[in-house]
Each structure stands twice: as structure tokens, then as C-alpha cells.
Design a protein around this motif. Sequence first.
Motif, PDB file in Angstrom:
ATOM      1  N   ASP A 168       8.433   8.168  -4.937  1.00  0.00           N
ATOM      2  CA  ASP A 168       8.852   7.058  -5.791  1.00  0.00           C
ATOM      3  C   ASP A 168       7.906   5.866  -5.666  1.00  0.00           C
ATOM      4  O   ASP A 168       7.605   5.188  -6.656  1.00  0.00           O
ATOM      5  CB  ASP A 168      10.279   6.630  -5.439  1.00  0.00           C
ATOM      6  N   THR A 169       7.445   5.626  -4.456  1.00  0.00           N
ATOM      7  CA  THR A 169       6.506   4.523  -4.236  1.00  0.00           C
ATOM      8  C   THR A 169       5.200   4.769  -4.973  1.00  0.00           C
ATOM      9  O   THR A 169       4.651   3.865  -5.616  1.00  0.00           O
ATOM     10  CB  THR A 169       6.243   4.335  -2.734  1.00  0.00           C
ATOM     11  N   TRP A 170       4.706   6.004  -4.902  1.00  0.00           N
ATOM     12  CA  TRP A 170       3.444   6.350  -5.576  1.00  0.00           C
ATOM     13  C   TRP A 170       3.603   6.201  -7.084  1.00  0.00           C
ATOM     14  O   TRP A 170       2.734   5.636  -7.764  1.00  0.00           O
ATOM     15  CB  TRP A 170       3.033   7.785  -5.240  1.00  0.00           C
ATOM     16  N   ILE A 171       4.695   6.714  -7.641  1.00  0.00           N
ATOM     17  CA  ILE A 171       4.943   6.605  -9.085  1.00  0.00           C
ATOM     18  C   ILE A 171       5.007   5.141  -9.510  1.00  0.00           C
ATOM     19  O   ILE A 171       4.420   4.742 -10.521  1.00  0.00           O
ATOM     20  CB  ILE A 171       6.246   7.333  -9.469  1.00  0.00           C
ATOM     21  N   ASN A 172       5.712   4.333  -8.728  1.00  0.00           N
ATOM     22  CA  ASN A 172       5.842   2.916  -9.053  1.00  0.00           C
ATOM     23  C   ASN A 172       4.492   2.210  -9.043  1.00  0.00           C
ATOM     24  O   ASN A 172       4.160   1.455  -9.971  1.00  0.00           O
ATOM     25  CB  ASN A 172       6.788   2.246  -8.061  1.00  0.00           C
ATOM     26  N   ASP A 173       3.712   2.449  -7.990  1.00  0.00           N
ATOM     27  CA  ASP A 173       2.442   1.742  -7.837  1.00  0.00           C
ATOM     28  C   ASP A 173       1.362   2.249  -8.788  1.00  0.00           C
ATOM     29  O   ASP A 173       0.515   1.463  -9.250  1.00  0.00           O
ATOM     30  CB  ASP A 173       1.944   1.867  -6.392  1.00  0.00           C
ATOM     31  N   SER A 174       1.381   3.551  -9.088  1.00  0.00           N
ATOM     32  CA  SER A 174       0.292   4.152  -9.862  1.00  0.00           C
ATOM     33  C   SER A 174       0.570   4.250 -11.358  1.00  0.00           C
ATOM     34  O   SER A 174      -0.365   4.246 -12.162  1.00  0.00           O
ATOM     35  CB  SER A 174      -0.022   5.557  -9.315  1.00  0.00           C
ATOM     36  N   LEU A 175       1.837   4.330 -11.734  1.00  0.00           N
ATOM     37  CA  LEU A 175       2.163   4.548 -13.148  1.00  0.00           C
ATOM     38  C   LEU A 175       3.103   3.491 -13.728  1.00  0.00           C
ATOM     39  O   LEU A 175       2.869   2.990 -14.821  1.00  0.00           O
ATOM     40  CB  LEU A 175       2.791   5.944 -13.324  1.00  0.00           C
ATOM     41  N   THR A 176       4.151   3.143 -12.978  1.00  0.00           N
ATOM     42  CA  THR A 176       5.150   2.233 -13.531  1.00  0.00           C
ATOM     43  C   THR A 176       4.633   0.807 -13.645  1.00  0.00           C
ATOM     44  O   THR A 176       4.727   0.180 -14.711  1.00  0.00           O
ATOM     45  CB  THR A 176       6.435   2.255 -12.685  1.00  0.00           C
ATOM     46  N   VAL A 177       4.097   0.278 -12.562  1.00  0.00           N
ATOM     47  CA  VAL A 177       3.619  -1.113 -12.587  1.00  0.00           C
ATOM     48  C   VAL A 177       2.444  -1.292 -13.543  1.00  0.00           C
ATOM     49  O   VAL A 177       2.463  -2.187 -14.400  1.00  0.00           O
ATOM     50  CB  VAL A 177       3.260  -1.584 -11.163  1.00  0.00           C
ATOM     51  N   PRO A 178       1.388  -0.467 -13.443  1.00  0.00           N
ATOM     52  CA  PRO A 178       0.236  -0.712 -14.324  1.00  0.00           C
ATOM     53  C   PRO A 178       0.435  -0.289 -15.783  1.00  0.00           C
ATOM     54  O   PRO A 178      -0.167  -0.874 -16.677  1.00  0.00           O
ATOM     55  CB  PRO A 178      -0.893   0.101 -13.670  1.00  0.00           C
ATOM     56  N   PHE A 179       1.268   0.752 -16.055  1.00  0.00           N
ATOM     57  CA  PHE A 179       1.373   1.274 -17.415  1.00  0.00           C
ATOM     58  C   PHE A 179       2.798   1.327 -17.966  1.00  0.00           C
ATOM     59  O   PHE A 179       3.015   1.807 -19.071  1.00  0.00           O
ATOM     60  CB  PHE A 179       0.766   2.691 -17.473  1.00  0.00           C
ATOM     61  N   ASN A 180       3.753   0.868 -17.181  1.00  0.00           N
ATOM     62  CA  ASN A 180       5.151   0.874 -17.603  1.00  0.00           C
ATOM     63  C   ASN A 180       5.652   2.296 -17.892  1.00  0.00           C
ATOM     64  O   ASN A 180       6.456   2.523 -18.795  1.00  0.00           O
ATOM     65  CB  ASN A 180       5.350  -0.015 -18.838  1.00  0.00           C
ATOM     66  N   ILE A 181       5.160   3.262 -17.117  1.00  0.00           N
ATOM     67  CA  ILE A 181       5.556   4.659 -17.273  1.00  0.00           C
ATOM     68  C   ILE A 181       6.622   5.004 -16.243  1.00  0.00           C
ATOM     69  O   ILE A 181       6.421   4.814 -15.040  1.00  0.00           O
ATOM     70  CB  ILE A 181       4.354   5.612 -17.095  1.00  0.00           C
ATOM     71  N   ALA A 182       7.748   5.504 -16.716  1.00  0.00           N
ATOM     72  CA  ALA A 182       8.793   5.994 -15.821  1.00  0.00           C
ATOM     73  C   ALA A 182       8.679   7.509 -15.727  1.00  0.00           C
ATOM     74  O   ALA A 182       8.364   8.179 -16.711  1.00  0.00           O
ATOM     75  CB  ALA A 182      10.170   5.603 -16.347  1.00  0.00           C
TER      76      ALA A 182
END
Length: 360
Positions: free
Chosen positions: A103-117
Motif C-alpha cells: 500500500d505504501t508503494w502504491i501510494n508513493d509511486s502511483l496515487t500521489v504523483p498520478f492520482n491512480i488508485a
Amino acid sequence: MMHEKHTEQRTTAKVIPISSASGWWPVFNSYDEMIIDSRVPAWLVPLLERLKHLKNFLVNNIHKTVLFICIVLSLASCKKESVGDVENIPGLGGDTWANTPIDTWINDSLTVPFNIAVKYKWDQFELSLNKTLVPPKEDKIIPALSAVKKVWIDTYIAETDSLFMKKYVPKFFALCGSASWNTDGTITLGTAEGGRKVVLYVLNDFRSKTMSGYVPSDSFNIKQMFHTIEHEFAHILHQTIMYPQAYKSISVGFYTSNWNNVSDADARRDGFVTAYAESSPDEDFVEMVSMMLVEGKAGFEAIVSSIPAGTSANNVTQAQAISKLRQKEAIVVNYFKDTWGIDFYSLQTRVRTQVVDLIK
């Protein structure tokens, strides 16, 4: 539904069709049939007339009256019931879990920079309810998504900018471990819904060269995954701004719903990059984009060179098939340049480099 009610009247039977809500209406008919004449006492006439008026009022308004009574009774019989603690109901707060490194990796790599869930925990309602599917293995999530970022997102950013991907990238990914089998024997490897949601299947077969147990044949699964992603993203692009109509005329008359009974080799003899490209002009266009990117320039040239001499079963010569593929290639390259300001061949080199880094 109509019922039949039978009543005996001396030597004959009378059949009266009624519905469940109107079976007692004939009771009132006797008032209309009553003859009020001089034989009726004067004091009784006003009463009988009032009864007739009352009967007509009730018949004309009985449905409203019955409905009103039913509503009143239902309200009177209702009582407040507690649903308990809604926080314990799954989907309403009862399905929480502690964040993991995934979850941390997804948040840092996709969610924060690209708003991808990304949803990787099992939820059948994000997938086809009539298919037999399995969840993704958690040890596949970060390697697969990391590869997706390098091969797809980062390469487009290098040719455009981060704003381009933030604007057009789908904002929700659902992951599935297995393939989605169709009734015609084909499998669905990925889907895109309105440019918002992408479902990726067969994640459990993802294994790059840096992962334990990798064998050269695993490269097929990796290329298929990126073939799917590039295919679906090309759909998003052409649904935003359509490719030139001239593309649709190149293979007009050759598109078929029977594509799943055609091999890639035979499809290429008719001027298609894959058999699936034969299904429609839109699929033809995105298959060209996908295959050219994932296979790279050398790989696409190998596909063109693989078309044998002679004539196909549909009377397409080798020269005609090659010409069709070259015309499609030119339109794809010009579309990316004129519409999106992207040097397609440069993007192609970047994508292929990242793919090779995963498999060789």
C-alpha cells in the motif's frame, strides 16, 4: 391474472371474470337495478337515492380509498429497528486493514504523483460476476506495477510530460490473478472502461528476469501484459481525439467477427498485424499501436517480413498485405505527431528498451 367465479342460478350457471381487487363490485349493481316507483314509500325514496350516489362515489374512488387505508395500516404497523453498528458492515467501514509495504508503494509511486488508485485485495464486484477468477498473489503486486510504471507511464512522460499522463491515464486499476475465459474459447487479458478504470488479468503469471524461477518463456506473459496496457491506452487516446478516417478504408471489407478462428499468420497475409485486429477498425488501430511499441521497430519489421509470397485465402497478394501494414504504420506515426506531439519512433524505442530490460 383473471380468475373465474361460478354461481348457480336455477338451471343455468353464470360465469363472472374478476380480478383480485374487484371481486365484490357486483354487490353494488343491485342498487342500479332497483326500480323506484309509486310502490316505494315516499319517505324511503330520498334514502335510496342517497344510497345510489354513495355507491357511485365508492366505485369511482375505491382504489384510492383502499390504497389510503393500506398506507395508514402499514405506517401504523412499522416500528423503528436498529441496524446495529454500521461500521461492522463490510463495505461501510468493516473491511479496513492496516497498510502494508504494498500500500505504501502504491501510494508513493502511483496515487500521489498520478492520482491512480489500485485495488489488489479481492473484490468480485470489480470483475465479471459470471467468470471463475482468482485473486492476485501479493508478491506479484509491486514487481508488476513497478514494471507497468517503467514501461508505460515513464516512457510516455519522457516523450510528453507528467501533465499528459495525469490527464489521460486511467485513475483506477483492478488486479486479477487469472485470465478471464470467454465462451468462444478466447481469453480477456485486460479491459478499459471509459478511460477511467483498467482491469489487468493474469497477474499471477508475471515473472521478470530478476524474479526467482524465471524462464525465457515467461517473456510471453510479460509482453502480453504490456500489449494489453498499450492497447487499452491507445483506445483512450483515439476516443479522446479520433484517428484519421482514412485508416478505416485501408482494410475495408476484411473486418470480421470470426477473427478468433484466424491465426496471426493468416491475418498478416491479409494486412493485419494480429488476428484480433480483424475485429474492427478501432481494434485494428490500437493493435498496430500496441504491437509496434511492445515489439519495437525490429520486431515490427520482422512481422512485415514474415508475410510469405503468394496470395492469401482472401486473394490478397504479399505486396498488397505489406502495403496495407505500411499505410497503417504511417497513419499511426502521423497521428501521434500531429495530434499529441509525440515522436512515435522515439516512444517505440523507449518502450522496447524497458521491455527488453525485463526479459533479457
